[in-house]
Every structure is written in structure tokens, then in C-alpha cells.
Scaffold this active site. Structure first.
Site, mmCIF file in Angstrom:
data_model
loop_
_atom_site.group_PDB
_atom_site.id
_atom_site.type_symbol
_atom_site.label_atom_id
_atom_site.label_comp_id
_atom_site.label_asym_id
_atom_site.label_seq_id
_atom_site.Cartn_x
_atom_site.Cartn_y
_atom_site.Cartn_z
ATOM 1 N N GLU A 63 33.765 75.494 -28.570
ATOM 2 C CA GLU A 63 34.473 75.356 -30.303
ATOM 3 C C GLU A 63 34.735 73.536 -30.518
ATOM 4 O O GLU A 63 34.865 73.069 -29.266
ATOM 5 C CB GLU A 63 35.352 76.441 -30.616
ATOM 6 N N CYS A 72 27.912 78.423 -29.634
ATOM 7 C CA CYS A 72 28.090 79.974 -28.179
ATOM 8 C C CYS A 72 27.879 79.626 -27.551
ATOM 9 O O CYS A 72 26.745 79.244 -26.821
ATOM 10 C CB CYS A 72 26.969 81.366 -29.115
ATOM 11 N N GLU A 74 25.727 82.495 -26.103
ATOM 12 C CA GLU A 74 24.265 82.140 -25.598
ATOM 13 C C GLU A 74 23.779 81.049 -26.028
ATOM 14 O O GLU A 74 22.474 80.893 -24.174
ATOM 15 C CB GLU A 74 23.975 83.290 -26.040
ATOM 16 N N CYS A 112 24.773 86.139 -32.393
ATOM 17 C CA CYS A 112 24.630 86.190 -33.291
ATOM 18 C C CYS A 112 22.950 85.747 -33.981
ATOM 19 O O CYS A 112 22.626 86.117 -33.396
ATOM 20 C CB CYS A 112 24.942 84.762 -34.484
HETATM 21 ZN ZN LIG Z 1 25.434 82.598 -30.949
#
Ligand SMILES: [Zn+2]
Length: 157
Positions: A63, A72, A74, A112
């Protein structure tokens, strides 16, 4: 006009029911959660990708105070794989998460939409379905492919 039902095939499994290779990948994703930098969400996500050359690449969410600048787990993992193992293809993906109490999340975590789209492109590059393991503390969802995670996806590129 007609209705179309889209069915997503998911196998629910216990950790002990996974193959040793699947267990290893889930272990790697869980370990990657400890390398997350998530001071804002305090939600630590880890991803592990088994590549066709046998390498396991991991990523954790990173972040940033300027929120859109973060990434993220992934996408951290899949872009690292693309940048460092450009000739290897994705074989299997595992994703896990840890909450503010440092415990694994109870239910399987799901990527997401942006990560689904990114992973989908690597599945297309692989030329075959890439199974996805979504790890919760006690239950693990096994999906047969990334595209199963993202029906009606954008794939014309
Ligand atoms: Zn994501």
C-alpha cells in the site's frame, strides 16, 4: 430475449484434501501475507504462482499513502513473474489473507476485479486453464481457471 445463467464451478476443500503441490502453494501464499505492507487497510494478502519452470513466485499487497499507487498481492506476483520469468507460463495460483489480528481470514479470499483481469491475460499467455486456490483458514476454494473467476471478461486484445 432470454435469461442466461452463468455458473462458476468451485470445489470446496480442506487443506488436508489438497495435493502436496497445492498445499505447498497455499503455504507460500500464506507466508507471503507476512511480507505485506498494509498500514492503511491492515489486511495482509499474499499470492503465490507456480510457473512452468518450477519456480514459485510470491507477492504481497503493497500500500501507499497515495492510495491508487498501491498494488494488490496478485498483481505484485504476476507482474514480478512476467518481468523476471518472461518465458515461463503460469500453472497454478494461490491466494491467502491475514487480518488485523494476524490470523488467517476465516473464509476464502477472492481477488479484486483489476487483479482478475491481469491474471486472465497471463492465463491466456499460458495457453491453458490456470487453476486458482482461494485459501481461507479452514476452507479452500479451488477454481479450474482464472476465467471462471471472471465471466464475461474483456478478452479482446
Ligand atoms: Zn487486486
Amino acid at each position: 430475449m432470454k435469461n442466461i445463467d452463468i455458473v462458476i464451478p468451485v470445489i470446496s476443500a480442506q487443506y488436508s484434501e489438497l495435493t502436496p503441490a497445492q498445499q505447498h502453494l497455499v503455504d507460500e501464499a500464506r507466508a507471503a501475507t507476512l511480507r505485506s505492507y498494509a498500514p492503511y487497510s491492515r489486511f495482509n494478502v499474499g499470492a503465490a504462482i507456480l510457473l512452468s519452470d518450477g519456480t514459485v513466485v510470491t507477492g504481497a499487497n503493497q500500500e501507499n499513502a497515495a492510495f491508487p499507487s498501491g498494488t494488490c498481492a496478485e498483481r505484485t506476483a504476476c507482474y514480478y513473474a512476467g518481468a523476471n520469468h518472461p518465458d515461463a507460463r503460469f500453472e497454478t495460483i494461490a491466494i491467502a489473507a491475514r487480518g488485523t489480528d494476524s490470523l488467517e481470514v476465516e473464509h476464502p479470499i477472492s481477488p479484486c476485479g483489476a487483479c482478475r483481469q491481469a491474471l486472465l491475460e497471463y492465463e491466456k499467455l499460458a495457453g491453458h486453464d490456470v487453476p486458482v486456490l482461494l485459501a481461507g483458514r479452514d476452507e479452500i476454494y479451488i477454481l479450474p481457471s482464472v476465467k471462471a473467476l471472471m465471466p464475461l471478461s474483456f478478452t479482446e486484445f
